[in-house]
Design a protein around this motif. Structure first.
Motif, PDB file in Angstrom:
ATOM      1  N   UNK A   1      34.950  46.654  38.743  1.00 44.72           N
ATOM      2  CA  UNK A   1      34.527  45.484  38.898  1.00 44.72           C
ATOM      3  C   UNK A   1      35.306  44.251  38.479  1.00 44.72           C
ATOM      4  N   UNK A   2      35.954  44.547  37.261  1.00 46.83           N
ATOM      5  CA  UNK A   2      36.895  43.633  36.787  1.00 46.83           C
ATOM      6  C   UNK A   2      38.085  43.320  37.655  1.00 46.83           C
ATOM      7  N   UNK A   3      38.494  44.336  38.177  1.00 43.63           N
ATOM      8  CA  UNK A   3      39.733  44.470  39.133  1.00 43.63           C
ATOM      9  C   UNK A   3      39.219  43.781  40.342  1.00 43.63           C
ATOM     10  N   UNK A   4      38.042  43.785  40.632  1.00 37.14           N
ATOM     11  CA  UNK A   4      37.689  43.050  41.935  1.00 37.14           C
ATOM     12  C   UNK A   4      37.231  41.781  41.703  1.00 37.14           C
ATOM     13  N   UNK A   5      37.347  41.122  40.602  1.00 36.16           N
ATOM     14  CA  UNK A   5      37.198  39.706  40.270  1.00 36.16           C
ATOM     15  C   UNK A   5      35.490  39.589  40.266  1.00 36.16           C
ATOM     16  N   UNK A   6      34.914  40.348  39.725  1.00 40.08           N
ATOM     17  CA  UNK A   6      33.374  40.273  39.821  1.00 40.08           C
ATOM     18  C   UNK A   6      33.083  39.880  38.334  1.00 40.08           C
TER      19      UNK A   6
ATOM     20  N   UNK B   1      39.701  52.373  26.472  1.00 43.04           N
ATOM     21  CA  UNK B   1      39.063  51.704  27.702  1.00 43.04           C
ATOM     22  C   UNK B   1      38.424  50.066  27.425  1.00 43.04           C
ATOM     23  N   UNK B   2      37.909  49.937  26.228  1.00 40.11           N
ATOM     24  CA  UNK B   2      37.564  48.443  26.025  1.00 40.11           C
ATOM     25  C   UNK B   2      38.757  47.645  25.822  1.00 40.11           C
ATOM     26  N   UNK B   3      39.746  48.012  25.174  1.00 39.10           N
ATOM     27  CA  UNK B   3      41.022  47.032  25.081  1.00 39.10           C
ATOM     28  C   UNK B   3      41.595  47.014  26.565  1.00 39.10           C
ATOM     29  N   UNK B   4      41.574  48.149  27.438  1.00 33.10           N
ATOM     30  CA  UNK B   4      42.075  47.641  28.621  1.00 33.10           C
ATOM     31  C   UNK B   4      41.091  46.740  29.603  1.00 33.10           C
ATOM     32  N   UNK B   5      39.901  46.823  29.371  1.00 34.65           N
ATOM     33  CA  UNK B   5      39.118  45.775  29.919  1.00 34.65           C
ATOM     34  C   UNK B   5      38.973  44.301  29.701  1.00 34.65           C
ATOM     35  N   UNK B   6      39.728  44.328  28.388  1.00 40.86           N
ATOM     36  CA  UNK B   6      40.016  42.988  27.906  1.00 40.86           C
ATOM     37  C   UNK B   6      41.034  42.111  28.602  1.00 40.86           C
ATOM     38  N   UNK B   7      41.805  42.861  29.417  1.00 33.38           N
ATOM     39  CA  UNK B   7      42.820  42.216  30.149  1.00 33.38           C
ATOM     40  C   UNK B   7      42.217  41.430  31.312  1.00 33.38           C
ATOM     41  N   UNK B   8      40.878  41.784  31.563  1.00 29.42           N
ATOM     42  CA  UNK B   8      40.202  41.233  32.784  1.00 29.42           C
ATOM     43  C   UNK B   8      39.323  40.166  32.606  1.00 29.42           C
ATOM     44  N   UNK B   9      39.516  38.872  32.701  1.00 33.67           N
ATOM     45  CA  UNK B   9      38.782  37.760  32.206  1.00 33.67           C
ATOM     46  C   UNK B   9      37.293  37.694  32.491  1.00 33.67           C
ATOM     47  N   UNK B  10      37.096  38.180  33.901  1.00 27.91           N
ATOM     48  CA  UNK B  10      35.622  38.384  34.509  1.00 27.91           C
ATOM     49  C   UNK B  10      34.764  39.268  33.751  1.00 27.91           C
TER      50      UNK B  10
END
Length: 301
Positions: free
Chosen positions: A21-26, A62-71
């Motif tokens: 979802x983050x990579x989909x800009x959601x 995984x949480x660290x990787x999610x931190x790259x996505x501002x959404x």
């Protein structure tokens, strides 16, 4: 702010859903109360590039990787309740905050209820496991036991025999086998012990022997058991999600439930084998389903 999606559950399914979802800009909020089913496990297996990793380390990465996505926003807290109001999902968190989301992904998983055996909790996750595909390699070629009382016991025995030639089947006085089934196992070198188990014996989580009510005992170094699976959260029931024959959430191929806007993924489906890689794949599909639904709504004629 109205989020595109709220993901409840911070295991592999929820984390992977949030990633897609983050990579989909959601705009996504992920809720994680850090009460995983595999808390007793020190190593997770069968996940390519991460074989043998500590589950908490996997989550941290995984949480660290999610931190790259501002959404993507991570809320490390429990969700008390979810209500659907005027087409939006109102998610109420333990700290009193309320989040609104267009779509909802349930990835809350299940809880395991261990068999009623003396000291079983000491050995579970250390020398007694539920999944041979997850832990059979580490237990290979040892004297093992399958301790199971449910209807899938025979299947588990057959599968577990792949990792050792020294295997016994303990029914704990409950599981029933036909004469043909018993003969089939014994013809394959698997002795059946129908007597009720008195206790499990060992130290520091390492099984040493199984003692029966008659006083007889047999040395074993580990094995496999079949916990009962129950839903870890009642949110799906409160929303009216249908259950499948195993008690899991019923979904279609895109992980859509019968409740409009609600998707479910991972162990919550109770669809069979429970492995990290399968849960993560489920999460990816649920996120793709959410993204597809949002796109269709945008371009609705």
């Amino acid at each position: 702010m109205i989020m595109d999606c709220a993901v409840i559950g911070g295991g592999p399914a929820g984390l992977n859903a949030a990633l897609v979802l983050g990579r989909s800009r959601r705009k996504t909020v992920l809720f994680d109360d850090n009460k995983p089913r595999n808390a007793v496990t020190s190593e997770s297996h069968g996940f390519i590039t991460r074989d043998g990793i500590d589950p908490q380390e996997l989550k941290s990465i995984a949480q660290e990787e999610l931190g790259k996505y501002p959404d993507v926003k991570i809320e490390k807290q429990h969700v008390l309740a979810v209500e659907k109001k005027e087409g939006l999902f109102e998610v109420r968190a333990a700290d009193g905050k309320v989040f609104l989301a267009k779509k909802l992904i349930l990835a809350t998983g299940f809880k395991e209820v261990l068999p009623d055996l003396e000291r079983v909790g000491e050995f579970y996750g250390k020398s007694l496991f539920s999944c041979p595909f997850c832990d059979g390699w580490e237990m290979r070629d040892r004297p093992l036991a399958v301790i199971s009382e449910n209807e899938n016991a025979l299947h588990l025995v057959k599968v577990a025999s792949n990792w050792t030639d020294d295997l016994i089947f303990c029914t704990n006085g409950k599981a029933s086998l036909s004469a043909d089934e018993k003969n089939m196992l014994e013809n394959n070198g698997i002795q059946v012990y129908a007597e009720k188990i008195a206790r499990l014996v060992g130290n520091l989580g390492v099984l040493e022997k199984i003692e029966f009510e008659s006083g007889a005992a047999i040395r074993r170094e580990g094995g496999f058991i079949t916990p009962e699976w129950v839903q870890a959260s009642d949110i799906s029931a409160a929303l009216g999600c249908k259950r499948n024959a195993l008690g899991g959430i019923e979904t279609d191929g895109m992980k859509r439930t019968n409740v409009e806007g609600v998707f479910a993924c991972g162990d919550i489906l109770m669809a069979g084998a429970s492995q990290l890689i399968m849960a993560a794949a489920d999460g990816s599909m649920a996120a793709i389903g959410v993204n597809a639904a949002l796109i269709e709504e945008k371009f609705k004629i």
